[in-house]
Design an enzyme around this catalytic site. Structure first.
Site, PDB file in Angstrom:
ATOM      1  CB  CYS A   1      56.018  30.252  40.870  1.00  0.00           C
ATOM      2  SG  CYS A   1      55.255  28.814  40.127  1.00  0.00           S
TER       3      CYS A   1
ATOM      4  NE  ARG B   1      54.471  35.811  42.849  1.00  0.00           N
ATOM      5  CZ  ARG B   1      54.814  36.643  41.873  1.00  0.00           C
ATOM      6  NH1 ARG B   1      54.679  37.953  42.059  1.00  0.00           N
ATOM      7  NH2 ARG B   1      55.273  36.209  40.730  1.00  0.00           N
TER       8      ARG B   1
ATOM      9  CD1 TRP C   1      50.141  29.579  42.077  1.00  0.00           C
ATOM     10  CD2 TRP C   1      49.004  27.669  42.217  1.00  0.00           C
ATOM     11  NE1 TRP C   1      49.010  29.822  42.808  1.00  0.00           N
ATOM     12  CE2 TRP C   1      48.287  28.669  42.909  1.00  0.00           C
ATOM     13  CE3 TRP C   1      48.471  26.367  42.177  1.00  0.00           C
ATOM     14  CZ2 TRP C   1      47.078  28.424  43.548  1.00  0.00           C
ATOM     15  CZ3 TRP C   1      47.265  26.120  42.819  1.00  0.00           C
ATOM     16  CH2 TRP C   1      46.580  27.145  43.491  1.00  0.00           C
TER      17      TRP C   1
ATOM     18  CG  ASN D   1      58.355  32.136  39.247  1.00  0.00           C
ATOM     19  OD1 ASN D   1      58.480  31.173  39.981  1.00  0.00           O
ATOM     20  ND2 ASN D   1      58.280  33.375  39.693  1.00  0.00           N
ATOM     21  N   GLY D   2      57.210  30.027  35.361  1.00  0.00           N
ATOM     22  CA  GLY D   2      56.896  30.048  33.939  1.00  0.00           C
ATOM     23  C   GLY D   2      56.798  28.654  33.349  1.00  0.00           C
TER      24      GLY D   2
ATOM     25  CD  GLU E   1      37.235  42.942  27.819  1.00  0.00           C
ATOM     26  OE1 GLU E   1      38.124  43.284  28.615  1.00  0.00           O
ATOM     27  OE2 GLU E   1      36.019  42.945  28.132  1.00  0.00           O
TER      28      GLU E   1
ATOM     29  CE  LYS F   1      39.471  45.374  30.423  1.00  0.00           C
ATOM     30  NZ  LYS F   1      38.021  45.177  30.599  1.00  0.00           N
TER      31      LYS F   1
ATOM     32  CD  GLU G   1      35.759  48.408  31.965  1.00  0.00           C
ATOM     33  OE1 GLU G   1      35.122  47.813  32.854  1.00  0.00           O
ATOM     34  OE2 GLU G   1      36.797  47.940  31.462  1.00  0.00           O
TER      35      GLU G   1
ATOM     36  CG  HIS H   1      22.610  44.390   9.117  1.00  0.00           C
ATOM     37  ND1 HIS H   1      21.457  44.041   8.462  1.00  0.00           N
ATOM     38  CD2 HIS H   1      23.565  43.534   8.683  1.00  0.00           C
ATOM     39  CE1 HIS H   1      21.693  43.013   7.672  1.00  0.00           C
ATOM     40  NE2 HIS H   1      22.966  42.687   7.787  1.00  0.00           N
TER      41      HIS H   1
ATOM     42  CE  LYS I   1      39.455  43.805  39.685  1.00  0.00           C
ATOM     43  NZ  LYS I   1      39.842  43.915  38.276  1.00  0.00           N
TER      44      LYS I   1
END
Length: 609
Positions: free
Chosen positions: A2, A27, A75, A99-100, A481, A485, A488, A504, A604
């Site tokens: 929003c 947005r 939204w 918003n939220g 992940e 990060k 990267e 192992h 990207k």
């Protein structure tokens, strides 16, 4: 996401409000509206479903005067996208844009209805308007009413208030969702980001989390969450020069990490009707999981780890068997697809070459296809049978952050929907799980408050060349992940493992120079993860334990550094625990002086195989 705009001026503001909202169209939104005060101090508003051109047409038919006003692009989270649910919401005393997500809106609404206040919309936002109105009806001033009301709200939000008869007053507040003050010549502005304010000023103050602000033509007062007066530095925004602005953040990646409370709320709104607590398939798509027995999941990079969490979700909450492939291998493995009922692909851009090729492979095999995707106009979104949107907004940083957690949120909600469709989850069970999901924006915001402690951990991490990440259950994909990060953007070699695999092979690497990040919420596998952690400690490994308050009380290991998050339901842990791992990677990279937003050798969107 929003968008909010507020203007106090000596000129007519309606047209300027709409112009500012146009700059927030990136947005995403499904309705829009503005409210102003007439010369007599009366509140008037115009709202419209759909795009801003519909609001502009409405303003041509019914113009708005006034030199003070607020505007909003919405939204839908609570209630369908229509004019009644569009912002601003208003009472006889005030109008508000929001918003939220207000987590406790049902309880507040019940109290307000018992006191005689009536509601016309399905939104949580209207509750905020009524709450402040009740405080004013009890004799509070505008600023007292807002201050008292903020203490009663639970969730993550940004707000802007316009009051009847107060032609020199706007009040704003933020907790989780961003809000900025713009300063002009004899006029002031509130906005979701510097982009909205850039047509009017480049002098911007960014509110910090928990701040609220009283704005007048010739000045402002900012208060923190404890109502103590504070100052926030004036910055010169680059919003005029760049389409997307970093705000008061050093890098786009940091900004996007901090946008997560807001964008997770919007993604939730696509999959959960927050008014009823029931899950849904976004966009009115006709689909049921009732006959789905097996799902083939595929994605690349961070999307692959999101899909791995998705496999845990679907198997745990819907009892649907799932296959999972890296998209670059999906076609070449030549797996029989005869018993696959749905092929589900995860992509931020919707253009990733390997994932797109995998989608086409499944489609050619006659399988129904679906995509969890952040770009609704992308090739994958156009070619799939079903589109499950992640409303993360533009993500500039190459290392995915908010897109990843939005993918997890979408997959969690879809798994709950699948469980309901298949009769695995009862009606009460659905309400319990969606109630937990509604807490996400607040819990992610609390995780962001650990940044200072994480920055301290990162200073040590930056002195090492290797790291291990360990987790079990939902935390196993997060371990991979988190390692991705770190490698990267800091170029530190890092690997993520299922904690049970430590003996192992990876345990051979453990010594007193090896940092080991252990992700261990106090869940079903906590004790087993702690056992693996003890093995690391016995060999002198440098442990960073990410756990919750219960886990921190339960386990104390000498030399372990503990990062404590709030207790939370298990379905939330992959999403909330992502945040400290993102911040750890970010601050480590900053310490090492790498190019955080555009790390070497990476793009990207990978559009070639």
């Amino acid at each position: 996401m929003c968008g909010i705009i507020g203007i106090i001026s000596h000129e007519s503001v309606a047209g300027r409000l709409v112009d500012a909202l146009k700059r927030l169209e990136y947005r995403g939104y499904d309705s829009a509206g503005v409210a102003t005060l007439t010369a007599e101090g009366e509140l008037e508003r115009r709202r419209a479903e759909g795009k801003l051109r519909n609001l502009e047409a409405r303003l041509v038919e019914e113009p708005l005067g006034g030199t003070i006003g607020i505007g909003h692009t919405r939204w839908a989270t609570h209630g369908v996208p229509n004019e009644t649910n569009a912002h601003p919401h208003a009472t006889a005393r005030l109008a508000v844009v929001h918003n939220g997500i207000i987590e406790n809106f049902r309880e507040l609404k019940g109290e307000l209805e018992a006191d005689g206040y009536r509601f016309s919309s399905e939104t949580d936002s209207e509750v905020v308007a009524a709450l402040v109105t009740r405080e004013m009806d009890r004799g509070a001033s505008e600023r007292e009413a807002v201050s008292r009301s903020l203490r009663q709200l639970e969730g993550a939000y940004s707000l802007a208030f316009l009051f009847k008869g107060a032609s020199d007053l706007l009040i704003g507040a933020r907790r989780g969702s961003p809000l900025a003050l713009g300063e002009g010549e004899g006029e002031m502005f509130l906005g979701s980001d510097a982009i909205a304010l850039s047509p009017f000023t480049d002098a911007v103050r960014y509110l910090e989390d928990g701040d609220w602000i009283v704005v007048r033509h010739n000045g402002h007062e900012i208060f923190d969450a404890e109502d103590r007066p504070v100052e926030r530095p004036l910055r010169r925004s680059t919003g005029k020069a760049f389409y997307v602005d970093k705000g008061n953040h050093r890098h786009f990646m940091q900004k996007e990490i901090y946008e997560q409370p807001e964008v997770l709320g919007h993604t939730l709104g696509a999959f959960v009707d927050m008014t009823t607590g029931r899950t849904r398939i976004p966009g009115g798509q006709a689909f049921s999981f009732s006959s789905v027995r097996r799902i083939a999941l595929s994605a690349c990079g961070t999307g692959y780890y999101a899909a791995l969490v998705g496999r845990y979700y679907f198997e745990r909450y819907a009892r649907i068997a799932c296959d999972l492939d890296v998209a670059s291998e999906f076609r070449y493995r030549e797996s029989p697809l005869d018993d696959v009922d749905l092929a589900l692909f995860v992509s931020q851009s919707g253009e990733t070459a390997d994932t797109l090729a995998s989608l086409r492979h499944a489609r050619d095999a006659g399988i129904r296809t679906a995509v969890v995707v952040n770009v609704p106009e992308s090739t994958m979104a156009r070619e799939a049978d079903l589109v499950f949107p992640t409303l993360a907004g533009p993500e500039i940083g190459v290392a995915s952050t908010k897109a990843f957690t939005c993918q997890l949120t979408a997959l969690a909600a879809l798994a709950v929907r699948a469980g309901v469709d298949r009769g695995v989850i009862s009606g009460d069970g659905e309400l319990e799980l969606t109630g937990a999901l509604a807490e996400l924006p607040r819990l992610v915001n609390e995780a962001l408050h650990r940044e200072h402690a994480i920055e301290s951990l990162a200073r040590d991490m930056a002195t090492h060349r290797h790291a291990l990440f360990l987790g079990r259950g939902f935390s196993f994909p997060l371990a991979m992940e988190g390692a991705l990060k770190l490698k990267e953007i800091s170029y530190i070699h890092a690997e993520g493992y299922a904690a049970g695999e430590l003996k192992h092979g990876p345990i051979a690497l453990i010594d007193d120079t090896m940092p080991v990040v252990v992700i261990a919420p106090h869940d079903r596998v906590f004790e087993k993860t702690v056992s693996n952690m003890q093995e690391v400690a016995a060999r002198g490994g440098k442990i960073i334990l990410v756990t919750d308050e219960t886990g921190a009380r339960a386990e104390a290991i000498r030399n372990a550094q503990v990062l404590t998050l709030p207790d939370m339901p298990e379905i939330l842990t992959p999403i909330v625990y992502s945040v400290p791992l993102q911040l750890l990677a970010y601050h480590t990279a900053v310490q090492m002086g790498t190019d955080v937003d555009q790390p070497r050798n990476l793009a990207k969107s990978v559009t070639v195989e």
